[in-house]
Motif scaffolding. Sequence first.
Motif, PDB file in Angstrom:
ATOM      1  N   ILE A 170       0.861  -1.185   0.000  1.00 20.65           N
ATOM      2  CA  ILE A 170       0.000   0.000   0.000  1.00 20.65           C
ATOM      3  C   ILE A 170       0.895   1.232   0.000  1.00 20.65           C
ATOM      4  CG2 ILE A 170      -1.694   1.347   1.289  1.00 20.65           C
ATOM      5  CD1 ILE A 170      -2.801  -1.239   2.400  1.00 20.65           C
ATOM      6  N   PRO A 171       0.865   2.026  -1.055  1.00 18.45           N
ATOM      7  CA  PRO A 171       1.741   3.201  -1.101  1.00 18.45           C
ATOM      8  C   PRO A 171       1.236   4.305  -0.184  1.00 18.45           C
ATOM      9  CG  PRO A 171       0.333   3.145  -3.051  1.00 18.45           C
ATOM     10  CD  PRO A 171       0.049   1.883  -2.270  1.00 18.45           C
ATOM     11  N   LEU A 172       2.080   4.718   0.759  1.00 18.58           N
ATOM     12  CA  LEU A 172       1.742   5.841   1.635  1.00 18.58           C
ATOM     13  C   LEU A 172       2.274   7.124   1.017  1.00 18.58           C
ATOM     14  CD1 LEU A 172       2.449   4.573   5.265  1.00 18.58           C
ATOM     15  CD2 LEU A 172       0.246   5.230   4.300  1.00 18.58           C
ATOM     16  N   GLU A 173       1.430   8.108   0.942  1.00 19.23           N
ATOM     17  CA  GLU A 173       1.859   9.387   0.392  1.00 19.23           C
ATOM     18  C   GLU A 173       2.228  10.384   1.476  1.00 19.23           C
ATOM     19  OE1 GLU A 173       0.456  12.393  -3.117  1.00 19.23           O
ATOM     20  OE2 GLU A 173       0.017  10.267  -3.121  1.00 19.23           O
ATOM     21  N   VAL A 174       1.568  10.298   2.632  1.00 18.67           N
ATOM     22  CA  VAL A 174       1.784  11.267   3.706  1.00 18.67           C
ATOM     23  C   VAL A 174       1.727  10.559   5.047  1.00 18.67           C
ATOM     24  CG1 VAL A 174       0.893  13.350   4.841  1.00 18.67           C
ATOM     25  CG2 VAL A 174       0.717  13.141   2.364  1.00 18.67           C
ATOM     26  N   ILE A 175       2.622  10.948   5.955  1.00 16.27           N
ATOM     27  CA  ILE A 175       2.494  10.606   7.359  1.00 16.27           C
ATOM     28  C   ILE A 175       2.184  11.911   8.073  1.00 16.27           C
ATOM     29  CG2 ILE A 175       3.607   9.664   9.396  1.00 16.27           C
ATOM     30  CD1 ILE A 175       5.404   8.059   7.578  1.00 16.27           C
ATOM     31  N   ASP A 176       1.077  11.963   8.787  1.00 17.59           N
ATOM     32  CA  ASP A 176       0.622  13.221   9.382  1.00 17.59           C
ATOM     33  C   ASP A 176       0.645  13.117  10.898  1.00 17.59           C
ATOM     34  OD1 ASP A 176      -0.303  15.849   9.288  1.00 17.59           O
ATOM     35  OD2 ASP A 176      -1.799  15.391   7.768  1.00 17.59           O
ATOM     36  N   VAL A 177       0.379  14.239  11.556  1.00 17.94           N
ATOM     37  CA  VAL A 177       0.332  14.288  13.017  1.00 17.94           C
ATOM     38  C   VAL A 177      -0.978  14.943  13.437  1.00 17.94           C
ATOM     39  CG1 VAL A 177       2.825  14.302  13.306  1.00 17.94           C
ATOM     40  CG2 VAL A 177       1.620  16.473  13.068  1.00 17.94           C
ATOM     41  N   PRO A 178      -1.501  14.615  14.624  1.00 21.26           N
ATOM     42  CA  PRO A 178      -2.839  15.089  15.012  1.00 21.26           C
ATOM     43  C   PRO A 178      -3.008  16.600  15.008  1.00 21.26           C
ATOM     44  CG  PRO A 178      -2.191  13.258  16.408  1.00 21.26           C
ATOM     45  CD  PRO A 178      -0.994  13.588  15.573  1.00 21.26           C
ATOM     46  N   GLU A 179      -1.979  17.360  15.380  1.00 17.46           N
ATOM     47  CA  GLU A 179      -2.134  18.816  15.423  1.00 17.46           C
ATOM     48  C   GLU A 179      -2.501  19.380  14.055  1.00 17.46           C
ATOM     49  OE1 GLU A 179       0.380  17.773  18.953  1.00 17.46           O
ATOM     50  OE2 GLU A 179       0.167  17.072  16.896  1.00 17.46           O
ATOM     51  N   PHE A 180      -1.865  18.894  13.015  1.00 15.91           N
ATOM     52  CA  PHE A 180      -2.148  19.410  11.683  1.00 15.91           C
ATOM     53  C   PHE A 180      -3.400  18.781  11.082  1.00 15.91           C
ATOM     54  CE2 PHE A 180       2.103  20.843  12.395  1.00 15.91           C
ATOM     55  CZ  PHE A 180       2.151  22.055  11.747  1.00 15.91           C
ATOM     56  N   ALA A 181      -3.727  17.553  11.504  1.00 12.95           N
ATOM     57  CA  ALA A 181      -5.011  16.974  11.101  1.00 12.95           C
ATOM     58  C   ALA A 181      -6.160  17.780  11.697  1.00 12.95           C
ATOM     59  CB  ALA A 181      -5.087  15.513  11.548  1.00 12.95           C
ATOM     60  N   GLN A 182      -6.041  18.148  12.967  1.00 14.16           N
ATOM     61  CA  GLN A 182      -7.087  18.950  13.600  1.00 14.16           C
ATOM     62  C   GLN A 182      -7.173  20.326  12.948  1.00 14.16           C
ATOM     63  OE1 GLN A 182      -7.882  18.252  17.779  1.00 14.16           O
ATOM     64  NE2 GLN A 182      -7.869  20.453  18.184  1.00 14.16           N
ATOM     65  N   ARG A 183      -6.033  20.855  12.522  1.00 18.50           N
ATOM     66  CA  ARG A 183      -6.037  22.113  11.762  1.00 18.50           C
ATOM     67  C   ARG A 183      -6.931  22.024  10.535  1.00 18.50           C
ATOM     68  NH1 ARG A 183      -2.014  23.471   7.806  1.00 18.50           N
ATOM     69  NH2 ARG A 183      -2.309  21.268   7.265  1.00 18.50           N
ATOM     70  N   ASN A 184      -6.907  20.882   9.851  1.00 18.91           N
ATOM     71  CA  ASN A 184      -7.711  20.722   8.640  1.00 18.91           C
ATOM     72  C   ASN A 184      -9.205  20.754   8.932  1.00 18.91           C
ATOM     73  OD1 ASN A 184      -5.328  20.453   7.229  1.00 18.91           O
ATOM     74  ND2 ASN A 184      -5.423  18.226   7.116  1.00 18.91           N
ATOM     75  N   VAL A 185      -9.610  20.210  10.092  1.00 19.07           N
ATOM     76  CA  VAL A 185     -11.023  20.295  10.491  1.00 19.07           C
ATOM     77  C   VAL A 185     -11.377  21.731  10.852  1.00 19.07           C
ATOM     78  CG1 VAL A 185     -12.750  19.534  12.161  1.00 19.07           C
ATOM     79  CG2 VAL A 185     -11.074  17.904  11.277  1.00 19.07           C
ATOM     80  N   ALA A 186     -10.501  22.377  11.615  1.00 19.11           N
ATOM     81  CA  ALA A 186     -10.767  23.754  12.054  1.00 19.11           C
ATOM     82  C   ALA A 186     -10.920  24.707  10.880  1.00 19.11           C
ATOM     83  CB  ALA A 186      -9.648  24.227  12.977  1.00 19.11           C
ATOM     84  N   ARG A 187     -10.214  24.436   9.793  1.00 19.62           N
ATOM     85  CA  ARG A 187     -10.328  25.281   8.598  1.00 19.62           C
ATOM     86  C   ARG A 187     -11.781  25.397   8.140  1.00 19.62           C
ATOM     87  NH1 ARG A 187      -7.404  22.315   5.291  1.00 19.62           N
ATOM     88  NH2 ARG A 187      -5.477  23.499   5.452  1.00 19.62           N
ATOM     89  N   CYS A 188     -12.541  24.335   8.311  1.00 17.06           N
ATOM     90  CA  CYS A 188     -13.951  24.333   7.885  1.00 17.06           C
ATOM     91  C   CYS A 188     -14.839  25.151   8.813  1.00 17.06           C
ATOM     92  CB  CYS A 188     -14.478  22.899   7.824  1.00 17.06           C
ATOM     93  SG  CYS A 188     -13.550  21.782   6.748  1.00 17.06           S
ATOM     94  N   LEU A 189     -14.337  25.487   9.994  1.00 17.76           N
ATOM     95  CA  LEU A 189     -15.151  26.145  11.016  1.00 17.76           C
ATOM     96  C   LEU A 189     -14.889  27.636  11.114  1.00 17.76           C
ATOM     97  CD1 LEU A 189     -14.464  23.526  13.855  1.00 17.76           C
ATOM     98  CD2 LEU A 189     -16.370  23.520  12.234  1.00 17.76           C
ATOM     99  N   GLU A 190     -13.872  28.136  10.420  1.00 18.72           N
ATOM    100  CA  GLU A 190     -13.446  29.523  10.598  1.00 18.72           C
ATOM    101  C   GLU A 190     -14.410  30.508   9.954  1.00 18.72           C
ATOM    102  OE1 GLU A 190      -9.626  29.805   8.855  1.00 18.72           O
ATOM    103  OE2 GLU A 190      -8.639  28.501  10.329  1.00 18.72           O
ATOM    104  N   PRO A 191     -14.875  31.519  10.704  1.00 18.58           N
ATOM    105  CA  PRO A 191     -15.552  32.637  10.046  1.00 18.58           C
ATOM    106  C   PRO A 191     -14.535  33.394   9.185  1.00 18.58           C
ATOM    107  CG  PRO A 191     -15.884  32.648  12.437  1.00 18.58           C
ATOM    108  CD  PRO A 191     -14.794  31.674  12.152  1.00 18.58           C
ATOM    109  N   GLU A 192     -14.990  33.953   8.099  1.00 18.53           N
ATOM    110  CA  GLU A 192     -14.070  34.618   7.184  1.00 18.53           C
ATOM    111  C   GLU A 192     -13.311  35.733   7.902  1.00 18.53           C
ATOM    112  OE1 GLU A 192     -14.029  36.795   2.783  1.00 18.53           O
ATOM    113  OE2 GLU A 192     -15.890  35.956   3.614  1.00 18.53           O
ATOM    114  N   GLY A 193     -11.990  35.691   7.780  1.00 23.51           N
ATOM    115  CA  GLY A 193     -11.149  36.738   8.337  1.00 23.51           C
ATOM    116  C   GLY A 193     -10.892  36.623   9.825  1.00 23.51           C
ATOM    117  N   ARG A 194     -11.418  35.586  10.466  1.00 24.21           N
ATOM    118  CA  ARG A 194     -11.202  35.422  11.905  1.00 24.21           C
ATOM    119  C   ARG A 194     -10.760  33.998  12.213  1.00 24.21           C
ATOM    120  NH1 ARG A 194     -16.194  37.538  15.236  1.00 24.21           N
ATOM    121  NH2 ARG A 194     -17.400  36.415  13.641  1.00 24.21           N
TER     122      ARG A 194
END
Length: 339
Positions: A170-194
């Motif tokens: 199984i080819p792995l493309e990325v090994i990630d860490v929880p802090e940056f994974a959680q960042r990706n979820v938070a991106r969906c929650l941000e009000p514009e400009g804040r």
Amino acid sequence: MLKLPSLKLPSLAALKNLKFRVPAGREPGFVCINLWPDRVDVLHAVAAGRARPEIQRCDYYRRIGSEAAILRRLRKDLHLDSCRCTLLLRSGDYQIVQVEAPNVLPDEMKNAVRWRIKDMIDFPVDDATVDVAAIPGTEGAAGRPAQLFAVVARNQVIAAAVKPFNDADIPLEVIDVPEFAQRNVARCLEPEGRGVALLSLDDRGGLLTVTCGGELYQHRRIDVTLASLRGAGPEQTDSDELQLESEGPYERLALELQRSLDHFDRLFPQVVVAKLVLAPIHGADALRDYLANRLDLPVELLNLSAVMDFPDIVELHDPARQAQCLQAIGAALRVETTK
């Protein structure tokens, strides 16, 4: 590339969104595969080119046999060799240290950072895999040099994490860490400009991230576990005010959050944090109400269905399942674009 023999994947975690074309025949999005002692979690999400990210798979499979054996079966059954796969390191398997950005060319940055961190980690830097991510808003702030997050893991930890995937082809493309994974979820929650603060809790403790513009500004581990909160809820008084024993887990959590947010305000006065979002947990309503009475910003409960789609995954409407899968969802919410 990782400086380890026979590992066919990029560096530790392309910690910012990678930009590349999806090869012909590849499934869009990313598949996060996490191995646990009793199960394997598989989560497929697509974010690029969509107004709202879509979760297309969220399954778990019982562990029967070796890790490589079950991964081989999943590769065949789920056609994982046509997917872009990622995995998450456990919180104890790496360190994130903040360092001053060296004044070097971009292609020399990682080597320069390795030299900077050699006295900040508890093992020889020659045995380390290192990746870096810029901390936004630190360029020239308060007369200080720009800052970086350096993510550091032992080579042998990376090798052990990758071995069953290599054995299963199984080819792995990325090994990630929880802090940056959680960042990706938070991106969906941000009000514009804040910005937004996102808090997740499990039986290993709490993880607070503060993001703005889709970038991670601050992260902090908080030594309050979900198990400790289960046995301590706030008590209701005759005056309808929430009270707790001094230094109980609710109290400690509120104090740590307020200190972290105050520290963030001092470092990044240009970023307005609009709210604290609490990932789903048992008793989340009581904790939300308590924190809302203690903190100086609105506190909301995370509801993934408000910001992303999962039309064929009924169980993700259950807050408990959302909490269980939160970081895997984040790891799969990477964005690929064409140049």
